[in-house]
Design an enzyme around this catalytic site. Structure first.
Site, PDB file in Angstrom:
ATOM      1  N   TYR A 149       3.786   6.883   9.750  1.00  0.00           N
ATOM      2  CA  TYR A 149       2.913   5.680   9.395  1.00  0.00           C
ATOM      3  C   TYR A 149       3.994   4.526   8.740  1.00  0.00           C
ATOM      4  O   TYR A 149       3.728   3.607   9.185  1.00  0.00           O
ATOM      5  CB  TYR A 149       1.856   6.182   8.524  1.00  0.00           C
ATOM      6  CG  TYR A 149       0.519   5.062   8.531  1.00  0.00           C
ATOM      7  CD1 TYR A 149      -0.481   5.316   9.178  1.00  0.00           C
ATOM      8  CD2 TYR A 149       0.750   3.768   7.766  1.00  0.00           C
ATOM      9  CE1 TYR A 149      -1.442   4.375   9.214  1.00  0.00           C
ATOM     10  CE2 TYR A 149      -0.324   2.923   7.849  1.00  0.00           C
ATOM     11  CZ  TYR A 149      -1.425   3.063   8.588  1.00  0.00           C
ATOM     12  OH  TYR A 149      -2.302   2.380   8.609  1.00  0.00           O
ATOM     13  N   LYS A 163       0.997   0.535  14.884  1.00  0.00           N
ATOM     14  CA  LYS A 163       2.257   0.513  15.402  1.00  0.00           C
ATOM     15  C   LYS A 163       2.669  -0.659  16.405  1.00  0.00           C
ATOM     16  O   LYS A 163       3.758  -0.992  16.598  1.00  0.00           O
ATOM     17  CB  LYS A 163       2.580   1.669  16.214  1.00  0.00           C
ATOM     18  CG  LYS A 163       2.818   3.094  15.169  1.00  0.00           C
ATOM     19  CD  LYS A 163       4.132   2.948  14.436  1.00  0.00           C
ATOM     20  CE  LYS A 163       4.336   3.735  13.199  1.00  0.00           C
ATOM     21  NZ  LYS A 163       3.632   3.247  11.910  1.00  0.00           N
ATOM     22  N   TYR A 206      -9.469   5.885   6.764  1.00  0.00           N
ATOM     23  CA  TYR A 206      -9.656   6.308   8.276  1.00  0.00           C
ATOM     24  C   TYR A 206     -10.908   7.400   7.875  1.00  0.00           C
ATOM     25  O   TYR A 206     -10.561   8.378   7.472  1.00  0.00           O
ATOM     26  CB  TYR A 206      -8.365   6.941   8.993  1.00  0.00           C
ATOM     27  CG  TYR A 206      -7.397   5.717   9.308  1.00  0.00           C
ATOM     28  CD1 TYR A 206      -7.340   5.316  10.306  1.00  0.00           C
ATOM     29  CD2 TYR A 206      -6.650   5.440   8.131  1.00  0.00           C
ATOM     30  CE1 TYR A 206      -6.166   4.410  10.708  1.00  0.00           C
ATOM     31  CE2 TYR A 206      -5.547   4.488   8.336  1.00  0.00           C
ATOM     32  CZ  TYR A 206      -5.613   3.863   9.794  1.00  0.00           C
ATOM     33  OH  TYR A 206      -4.542   3.007  10.161  1.00  0.00           O
ATOM     34  N   PRO A 237      -4.285   1.112  18.315  1.00  0.00           N
ATOM     35  CA  PRO A 237      -4.182   0.387  17.149  1.00  0.00           C
ATOM     36  C   PRO A 237      -4.406   1.456  16.008  1.00  0.00           C
ATOM     37  O   PRO A 237      -3.938   0.980  14.637  1.00  0.00           O
ATOM     38  CB  PRO A 237      -5.231  -0.603  16.902  1.00  0.00           C
ATOM     39  CG  PRO A 237      -6.321  -0.170  17.884  1.00  0.00           C
ATOM     40  CD  PRO A 237      -5.539   0.648  19.174  1.00  0.00           C
ATOM     41  N   HIS A 272       0.721  -1.150  -0.130  1.00  0.00           N
ATOM     42  CA  HIS A 272       0.043   0.211   0.019  1.00  0.00           C
ATOM     43  C   HIS A 272       0.955   1.321  -0.095  1.00  0.00           C
ATOM     44  O   HIS A 272       1.698   1.464   0.942  1.00  0.00           O
ATOM     45  CB  HIS A 272      -0.751  -0.076   1.276  1.00  0.00           C
ATOM     46  CG  HIS A 272      -2.124  -1.048   1.085  1.00  0.00           C
ATOM     47  ND1 HIS A 272      -3.140  -0.865   1.931  1.00  0.00           N
ATOM     48  CD2 HIS A 272      -2.503  -1.895   0.447  1.00  0.00           C
ATOM     49  CE1 HIS A 272      -4.127  -1.627   1.528  1.00  0.00           C
ATOM     50  NE2 HIS A 272      -3.539  -2.432   0.651  1.00  0.00           N
TER      51      HIS A 272
END
Length: 388
Positions: free
Chosen positions: A383, A296, A200, A292, A72
């Site tokens: 990220y 990580k 998200y 979450p 991704h």
């Protein structure tokens, strides 16, 4: 029984440490309280940083990951009825890989079995002792008989509820914790994902996340009250609420199906430091927990054991610098990941106590985030994972 390194816990952290040590010629035995099926039955995260993939490469267990994992190059943030993509590849030159933690664990288990390495499953009454001296031991009961494993070092990879951290005197530990007032209701189903990248969503009704495990298996989450119960949510109720929290285009594309698994996970930020006590080292969830939201948890555990494996290999080659600096080096990375996970959680979830002002601040920050290359780059860098 005797070994060089006794590893308590056969989750991905303990298994990866064992694989890395085996590659370095260091002998390690794993002791696990649960059965292999129980360990594999844990439904967990599946977004891997390139650093984590590199460690799995180093351990020689990444062939299936590279064949089946989904690369991704970004994520989408949904708010105000629209979606905005954060381009990881364009901003950082890096990507993440979606490959379920269950599959990582299975690959590590299979490799350990193929190499004939020793793992004691279903070990009752596990205890650790002697780590403040020169003769550490792990003790347990197996089929009613007392067992003892003598070792040079103990690696506590047994999770938040394990025995290793509580075995440390309370006076030697400093604990930092924040428990959030909400949890994540997660549903796993055998349906194609609604999007090829994670979405998200910050919505007036609460946070949601559209994720996946494979091209045919999806994982979805809803922010829920911390005292909510799975029994209150039928599959239909879950899908109806998820649609309400998505923008109309995504909601229309959503493919629903019966839940393979449904559970509620509480959210907390937790760090116990230091991470070394004499000849006992803590790694992964035994030492720290992150919400979450930032993906990580598994990646931090992998970086811990990557540093620990290198430190132990160096010790047997005559260099103790890695052992002496293990806690300091891990905690620097841990606190950076804690900060990112806390920030991203604060940005994407609804906090009733902040009222309308807090919600307007979230919208202003999200608007700035997607409008500023510098702000988008900061999110992307964290990220995809900071350097090990």
């Amino acid at each position: 029984m005797r070994t060089q390194v006794a590893i308590v816990g056969a989750g991905p952290a303990g298994l990866l440490l064992g694989a890395l040590l085996q590659r370095s010629g260091v002998d390690a035995v794993i002791v696990e309280q649960r059965s292999p099926d129980y360990v594999l039955g844990r439904i967990r995260a599946g977004v891997l940083e390139q650093t984590t993939v590199g460690l799995l490469d180093q351990a020689g267990v990444s062939a299936r990951l590279h064949a089946e994992g989904l690369q991704h190059g970004g994520i989408e943030l949904s708010f105000g009825g629209a979606r905005h993509r954060i381009d990881f590849q364009g901003l950082t030159g890096k990507h993440v890989t979606v490959y379920g933690q269950t599959e990582v664990t299975r690959d590590l288990m299979d490799a350990r079995r193929a190499h004939g390495l020793v793992t004691h499953y279903e070990a009752d009454e596990v205890r650790v002792q002697g780590f403040d001296g020169t003769r550490p031991q792990v003790l347990w009961r197996q089929a009613g008989a007392e067992q003892r494993l003598d070792c040079d070092f103990i690696a506590g990879c047994d999770g938040f509820h394990g025995v290793c951290r509580p075995s440390v005197p309370a006076s030697a530990l400093q604990v930092f914790e924040r428990v959030y007032s909400f949890g994540w209701l997660g549903l796993l189903c055998e349906t194609p994902p609604v999007s090829h990248e994670l979405i998200y969503s910050n919505h007036p009704r609460g946070f949601s996340l559209c994720s996946m495990r494979s091209p045919t298996r999806s994982r979805y989450y809803l922010q829920c009250a911390s005292d909510d119960r799975v029994e209150r949510w039928s599959d239909q109720a879950f899908w109806d609420e998820l649609r309400r929290r998505l923008d109309p285009d995504v909601a229309a594309r959503l493919v629903t199906g019966p839940a393979l698994e449904k559970s509620i996970a509480p959210l907390r930020s937790f760090v116990a430091e230091p991470m070394r006590f004499g000849r006992l080292f803590l790694a992964g969830d035994a030492a720290h927990i992150v919400p979450p939201t930032g993906a990580k948890g598994l990646n931090l555990a992998a970086s811990d054991v990557g540093l620990l494996a290198r430190a132990l290999a160096d010790h047997y080659a005559g260099d103790d610098h890695g052992i002496e600096t293990y806690s300091e080096r891990c905690l620097r990375r841990v606190w950076r990941a804690e900060r990112f996970s806390w920030w991203f959680t604060s940005l994407m979830h609804r906090f009733p106590e902040t009222g309308e002002f807090g919600q307007r601040m979230q919208m202003a920050e999200l608007d700035y985030l997607v409008s500023s290359q510098a702000a988008s780059t900061a999110l992307a860098e964290n990220y995809v994972g900071l350097p090990l």
